[in-house]
Scaffold this motif. Structure first.
Motif, PDB file in Angstrom:
ATOM      1  N   PHE A   1      39.153  32.639  39.366  1.00 54.45           N
ATOM      2  CA  PHE A   1      39.340  33.573  38.290  1.00 54.45           C
ATOM      3  C   PHE A   1      39.201  32.410  37.445  1.00 54.45           C
ATOM      4  CE2 PHE A   1      42.405  36.233  40.147  1.00 54.45           C
ATOM      5  CZ  PHE A   1      42.855  36.816  39.256  1.00 54.45           C
ATOM      6  N   LEU A   2      38.679  33.307  36.238  1.00 54.12           N
ATOM      7  CA  LEU A   2      38.709  32.570  34.624  1.00 54.12           C
ATOM      8  C   LEU A   2      39.240  33.593  33.698  1.00 54.12           C
ATOM      9  CD1 LEU A   2      34.278  32.818  34.707  1.00 54.12           C
ATOM     10  CD2 LEU A   2      35.854  30.666  35.143  1.00 54.12           C
ATOM     11  N   TYR A   3      39.495  32.137  32.688  1.00 53.26           N
ATOM     12  CA  TYR A   3      40.331  33.187  31.277  1.00 53.26           C
ATOM     13  C   TYR A   3      39.387  33.108  30.791  1.00 53.26           C
ATOM     14  CZ  TYR A   3      43.137  32.148  27.238  1.00 53.26           C
ATOM     15  OH  TYR A   3      43.510  32.615  25.972  1.00 53.26           O
ATOM     16  N   VAL A   4      39.883  34.674  29.997  1.00 54.10           N
ATOM     17  CA  VAL A   4      39.073  34.711  28.195  1.00 54.10           C
ATOM     18  C   VAL A   4      39.706  35.281  27.329  1.00 54.10           C
ATOM     19  CG1 VAL A   4      37.207  36.457  27.506  1.00 54.10           C
ATOM     20  CG2 VAL A   4      37.002  35.510  30.087  1.00 54.10           C
TER      21      VAL A   4
ATOM     22  N   ASP B   1      31.856  45.386  29.064  1.00 56.12           N
ATOM     23  CA  ASP B   1      31.713  45.799  29.534  1.00 56.12           C
ATOM     24  C   ASP B   1      30.279  44.990  30.395  1.00 56.12           C
ATOM     25  OD1 ASP B   1      30.516  48.540  31.690  1.00 56.12           O
ATOM     26  OD2 ASP B   1      28.754  47.411  30.647  1.00 56.12           O
ATOM     27  N   SER B   2      29.708  44.151  29.555  1.00 55.32           N
ATOM     28  CA  SER B   2      28.306  43.148  29.701  1.00 55.32           C
ATOM     29  C   SER B   2      28.856  41.914  30.483  1.00 55.32           C
ATOM     30  CB  SER B   2      27.605  42.689  28.618  1.00 55.32           C
ATOM     31  OG  SER B   2      27.465  43.806  28.368  1.00 55.32           O
ATOM     32  N   LEU B   3      30.445  41.101  29.225  1.00 61.82           N
ATOM     33  CA  LEU B   3      31.227  40.118  30.572  1.00 61.82           C
ATOM     34  C   LEU B   3      31.335  40.206  31.556  1.00 61.82           C
ATOM     35  CD1 LEU B   3      32.023  37.568  29.179  1.00 61.82           C
ATOM     36  CD2 LEU B   3      34.160  37.971  28.744  1.00 61.82           C
ATOM     37  N   PHE B   4      32.381  41.642  31.872  1.00 66.57           N
ATOM     38  CA  PHE B   4      32.679  41.743  32.925  1.00 66.57           C
ATOM     39  C   PHE B   4      31.526  42.348  34.385  1.00 66.57           C
ATOM     40  CE2 PHE B   4      37.176  43.327  31.413  1.00 66.57           C
ATOM     41  CZ  PHE B   4      37.517  42.085  30.915  1.00 66.57           C
ATOM     42  N   GLY B   5      30.649  42.787  33.848  1.00 66.30           N
ATOM     43  CA  GLY B   5      29.384  42.197  34.679  1.00 66.30           C
ATOM     44  C   GLY B   5      29.142  41.478  35.265  1.00 66.30           C
ATOM     45  N   LEU B   6      28.543  39.982  33.978  1.00 65.25           N
ATOM     46  CA  LEU B   6      28.058  38.753  34.296  1.00 65.25           C
ATOM     47  C   LEU B   6      29.200  38.602  35.097  1.00 65.25           C
ATOM     48  CD1 LEU B   6      26.017  36.521  33.116  1.00 65.25           C
ATOM     49  CD2 LEU B   6      27.836  36.275  31.145  1.00 65.25           C
ATOM     50  N   TYR B   7      30.555  38.548  35.254  1.00 65.77           N
ATOM     51  CA  TYR B   7      31.506  37.728  35.686  1.00 65.77           C
ATOM     52  C   TYR B   7      31.512  38.282  37.132  1.00 65.77           C
ATOM     53  CZ  TYR B   7      33.308  35.613  31.627  1.00 65.77           C
ATOM     54  OH  TYR B   7      34.049  35.029  31.264  1.00 65.77           O
ATOM     55  N   LYS B   8      30.951  39.275  37.601  1.00 69.15           N
ATOM     56  CA  LYS B   8      30.975  39.348  38.743  1.00 69.15           C
ATOM     57  C   LYS B   8      29.787  39.189  39.552  1.00 69.15           C
ATOM     58  CE  LYS B   8      31.256  43.613  42.101  1.00 69.15           C
ATOM     59  NZ  LYS B   8      32.287  43.146  43.510  1.00 69.15           N
ATOM     60  N   SER B   9      28.367  39.363  39.019  1.00 72.01           N
ATOM     61  CA  SER B   9      26.995  38.821  39.255  1.00 72.01           C
ATOM     62  C   SER B   9      27.989  37.356  40.180  1.00 72.01           C
ATOM     63  CB  SER B   9      25.944  39.479  38.211  1.00 72.01           C
ATOM     64  OG  SER B   9      26.301  38.306  37.259  1.00 72.01           O
TER      65      SER B   9
ATOM     66  N   GLY C   1      30.087  35.748  40.817  1.00 72.30           N
ATOM     67  CA  GLY C   1      30.979  35.952  42.241  1.00 72.30           C
ATOM     68  C   GLY C   1      32.120  35.865  41.888  1.00 72.30           C
ATOM     69  N   VAL C   2      32.841  35.480  40.469  1.00 72.80           N
ATOM     70  CA  VAL C   2      33.784  35.366  40.264  1.00 72.80           C
ATOM     71  C   VAL C   2      35.186  36.818  40.839  1.00 72.80           C
ATOM     72  CG1 VAL C   2      35.646  35.696  37.800  1.00 72.80           C
ATOM     73  CG2 VAL C   2      33.588  34.202  38.084  1.00 72.80           C
ATOM     74  N   ARG C   3      35.658  36.226  40.966  1.00 69.01           N
ATOM     75  CA  ARG C   3      37.127  37.640  41.948  1.00 69.01           C
ATOM     76  C   ARG C   3      38.266  38.334  40.730  1.00 69.01           C
ATOM     77  NH1 ARG C   3      37.471  37.805  46.894  1.00 69.01           N
ATOM     78  NH2 ARG C   3      38.764  39.879  46.466  1.00 69.01           N
ATOM     79  N   GLY C   4      38.089  37.271  39.633  1.00 70.13           N
ATOM     80  CA  GLY C   4      39.102  37.350  39.021  1.00 70.13           C
ATOM     81  C   GLY C   4      39.241  36.811  36.946  1.00 70.13           C
ATOM     82  N   ILE C   5      39.845  37.422  36.410  1.00 68.07           N
ATOM     83  CA  ILE C   5      40.352  37.708  35.063  1.00 68.07           C
ATOM     84  C   ILE C   5      41.642  36.994  34.026  1.00 68.07           C
ATOM     85  CG2 ILE C   5      37.643  37.996  34.135  1.00 68.07           C
ATOM     86  CD1 ILE C   5      38.636  40.340  33.165  1.00 68.07           C
ATOM     87  N   LYS C   6      41.967  36.383  33.381  1.00 66.26           N
ATOM     88  CA  LYS C   6      43.021  36.079  32.809  1.00 66.26           C
ATOM     89  C   LYS C   6      43.227  36.495  31.531  1.00 66.26           C
ATOM     90  CE  LYS C   6      46.623  32.902  32.046  1.00 66.26           C
ATOM     91  NZ  LYS C   6      47.139  31.500  31.918  1.00 66.26           N
ATOM     92  N   LEU C   7      43.150  37.290  30.804  1.00 60.19           N
ATOM     93  CA  LEU C   7      42.599  37.834  29.481  1.00 60.19           C
ATOM     94  C   LEU C   7      44.327  36.818  29.249  1.00 60.19           C
ATOM     95  CD1 LEU C   7      42.081  41.154  29.633  1.00 60.19           C
ATOM     96  CD2 LEU C   7      40.119  39.287  29.667  1.00 60.19           C
TER      97      LEU C   7
ATOM     98  N   ALA D   1      35.642  48.841  37.652  1.00 58.23           N
ATOM     99  CA  ALA D   1      34.693  48.962  37.483  1.00 58.23           C
ATOM    100  C   ALA D   1      33.269  47.757  38.854  1.00 58.23           C
ATOM    101  CB  ALA D   1      34.120  49.421  35.987  1.00 58.23           C
ATOM    102  N   TYR D   2      34.025  46.810  38.336  1.00 54.76           N
ATOM    103  CA  TYR D   2      33.180  45.228  38.515  1.00 54.76           C
ATOM    104  C   TYR D   2      34.172  44.705  39.494  1.00 54.76           C
ATOM    105  CZ  TYR D   2      30.338  46.705  35.270  1.00 54.76           C
ATOM    106  OH  TYR D   2      29.214  47.096  34.113  1.00 54.76           O
ATOM    107  N   GLU D   3      35.217  45.358  40.398  1.00 53.25           N
ATOM    108  CA  GLU D   3      35.912  44.210  40.995  1.00 53.25           C
ATOM    109  C   GLU D   3      36.548  43.494  40.795  1.00 53.25           C
ATOM    110  OE1 GLU D   3      33.706  45.472  44.813  1.00 53.25           O
ATOM    111  OE2 GLU D   3      33.254  47.077  45.004  1.00 53.25           O
ATOM    112  N   LEU D   4      37.126  43.921  39.506  1.00 51.05           N
ATOM    113  CA  LEU D   4      37.276  41.804  39.015  1.00 51.05           C
ATOM    114  C   LEU D   4      39.134  42.413  39.328  1.00 51.05           C
ATOM    115  CD1 LEU D   4      35.626  41.628  36.182  1.00 51.05           C
ATOM    116  CD2 LEU D   4      35.538  40.074  38.618  1.00 51.05           C
TER     117      LEU D   4
END
Length: 558
Positions: free
Chosen positions: A396-399, A408-416, A418-424, A447-450
């Motif tokens: 997981f990454l915090y944002v 959209d761009s940020l989550f797509g980057l994280y998907k690329s 291999g990140v699995r989740g985000i904490k906003l 949409a980016y499986e996060l």
């Protein structure tokens, strides 16, 4: 086409016109006749209403499993009430909406159509306490006309074995601007509510005695956040929640001057902590359905927890065709170095945890670095993600919200990556704009499986069913505030009834007001429905020394 069991009955007479009552919902409740509301009548169609001034009072009741909710109208004024096992949960209470031009819908109405239905279906959640959820209710719906303006709107009520719910429908094609919601909750004498706002501690008070809270940049007054739990005379427990909030501001409840047992709806105009523009009204495209106002009811605290799935039943079904990638779990927060990340992975594997997380600071100071696309030099993120993935651990990454200008761009980057989740972080819910953004972030993450966890003052509204990748949210006085044991044991029967909760477990903290054993128990005691309790630690070696093989330790929480 109507579903089997649906019934509708048009009224026979044309609309009359009367002066529209103006003002807030909290003004003139006695004058409006609430003190003299008629008793609840049985389920079924009633005769059509006649002209104003000579209207025959009418009512309809939805009933299921000893729970009932009643709609009534007398002298053109709408009310509702709820009972459980023959005992009052909510006495006769106001209904209505106020539009931005001052029109009040609900104070001078004629019933033009009546429908009722009983439905029973089941659905399968992606995760939760039960493998299958039963959605069984009886519904009554009135379509109405405001006599003065001709505006058509409706009220829909449902009775479940687990509680009751209501919402409004604006029926005409076009747009409408809603300035206020006039729903009230009149509780029986002797009711105690457990009031808390933002990350404050719970205060048990009478409904009319909510503490005045707020600042110069937030909503002010005797206000409380939802979910709001009430203990009623005779032993019943009720919890007011919100579900299916879309294109609408967040609901709070307010004490009503001179009405000691009454709470009134309050639609937030500011975000919870005062950031962003003030929004005094919300414009919606009609037809439009407001969020559900749900009252979860239990005869015991355990039953209240069991009945919390009412909130999910009222939310839209899952919008995701494929949910096989969604895996909730426990999170271990690491120090901001490569070595700490690798050690955190080993720690998670050894102790059956599912994720590690890099929190605030992994891309630089969160309030002065709006670019969350580059790790700091101390973290070789590709190496950590690769190592974690190979060992079956997600990252997981915090944002901070300041870095969410292009999700959209940020989550797509994280998907690329291999990140699995985000904490906003610092997501301040409240206004209609923030409701829209929160749903959009959950949708975009899906949409980016996060997986997504929204932190800070965000309150649940059932959308973990609609977007099950939204596994948790904060909106609680968690261990970052170091609450008391009394507060913690209240949570499963209050905040947790409304939805998942990120509490942030802090083990081994000198600032804890509880024991280490208490902290170790928290991840289990607060897992109502789908709670995520984030453990926080910097040093796995210290955690192992302090806690033994099963539970992470902790370093200072933010």
């Amino acid at each position: 086409m109507r579903a089997s069991g649906d019934r509708e009955e048009p009224s026979a007479r044309p609309a009359a016109r009367r002066t529209v009552l103006k003002g807030a919902a909290t003004a003139g409740l006695a004058t409006a006749g609430l003190a003299a509301a008629p008793p609840a009548a049985g389920t079924g169609a009633a005769p059509a209403a006649s002209a104003a001034g000579g209207d025959r009072p009418r009512s309809v009741t939805a009933r299921l499993g000893g729970t009932s909710v009643t709609l009534s109208v007398a002298d053109g004024i709408l009310r509702w009430s709820a009972r459980r096992g023959g005992r009052t949960v909510v006495a006769a209470s106001a209904l209505g909406l106020r539009l931005d031009d001052g029109t009040v819908l609900g104070r001078d109405v004629r019933v033009i159509r009546e429908r009722h239905r009983t439905r029973r279906t089941t659905w399968t959640p992606v995760y939760g306490r039960n493998a299958t959820v039963t959605d069984h209710y009886q519904e009554q719906r009135w379509d109405l006309t405001d006599r003065a303006t001709g505006i058509r709107f409706g009220v829909e009520v449902r009775a479940y074995r687990t509680g009751v719910a209501l919402r409004y429908r604006l029926l005409d094609d076009g747009t409408a601007t809603i300035a206020d919601e006039l729903t009230t909750f009149v509780f029986p004498d002797g009711t105690t509510v457990y009031s808390a706002r933002d990350e404050n501690a719970y205060e048990p008070v009478a409904p009319g005695s909510l503490p005045v809270t707020g600042t110069a940049t937030t909503d002010n007054g005797p206000l409380t956040d939802l979910p709001l739990t009430a203990t009623l005379p005779g032993g019943l427990i009720a919890c007011v929640c919100e579900s299916a909030r879309v294109a609408y501001p967040r609901l709070m409840l307010s004490s009503v001057p001179g009405e000691p047992n009454t709470l009134s709806a309050f639609l937030m105009e500011h975000t919870a902590r005062g950031t962003g523009p003030v929004e005094t009204a919300t414009t919606v495209t009609t037809p439009f359905a407001t969020p559900w106002r749900a009252v979860v009811i239990g005869a015991t605290h355990a039953e209240l927890v069991d009945n919390a799935e009412l909130v999910l039943n009222l939310a839209p079904p899952s919008a995701l065709a494929d949910t096989s990638w969604i895996r909730p779990g426990k999170v271990f927060r690491c120090e901001l170095t490569t070595a700490a990340g690798l050690q955190g992975v080993d720690f998670a594997v050894a102790r059956g945890l599912e994720y590690i997380e890099y929190d605030a600071g992994w891309y630089g100071p969160e309030f002065s670095t709006p670019d969350a696309t580059r790790p700091i030099a101390a973290i070789d993120l590709p190496s950590v993600v690769s190592y974690a993935t190979n060992r079956g651990i997600g990252v997981f990454l915090y944002v901070n919200r300041l870095a969410l200008t292009d999700a959209d761009s940020l989550f797509g980057l994280y998907k690329s990556w291999g990140v699995r989740g985000i904490k906003l972080g610092f997501i301040n819910d409240g206004t209609r704009t923030m409701t829209d953004r929160i749903i959009d972030w959950a949708r975009t993450a899906a949409a980016y499986e996060l997986l997504i966890d929204m932190h800070d003052d965000v309150r649940p509204f059932g959308y973990e069913r609609t977007y099950p990748n939204w596994i948790s949210l904060e909106g609680v006085r968690g261990n970052e505030q170091f609450p008391t044991a009394t507060h913690n044991v209240t949570l499963p029967f209050a905040r947790n009834i409304g939805g998942p909760m990120d509490y942030t477990i802090c083990y081994g903290q000198s600032r804890d007001k509880t024991t280490n054993a208490h902290q170790m128990a928290m991840p289990r005691s607060t897992t109502s429905r789908s709670t995520s309790s984030s453990g926080t630690t910097n040093r796995p070696s210290t955690a192992t020394r302090r806690t033994g093989p099963a539970c992470p330790g902790s370093t200072p929480c933010r």
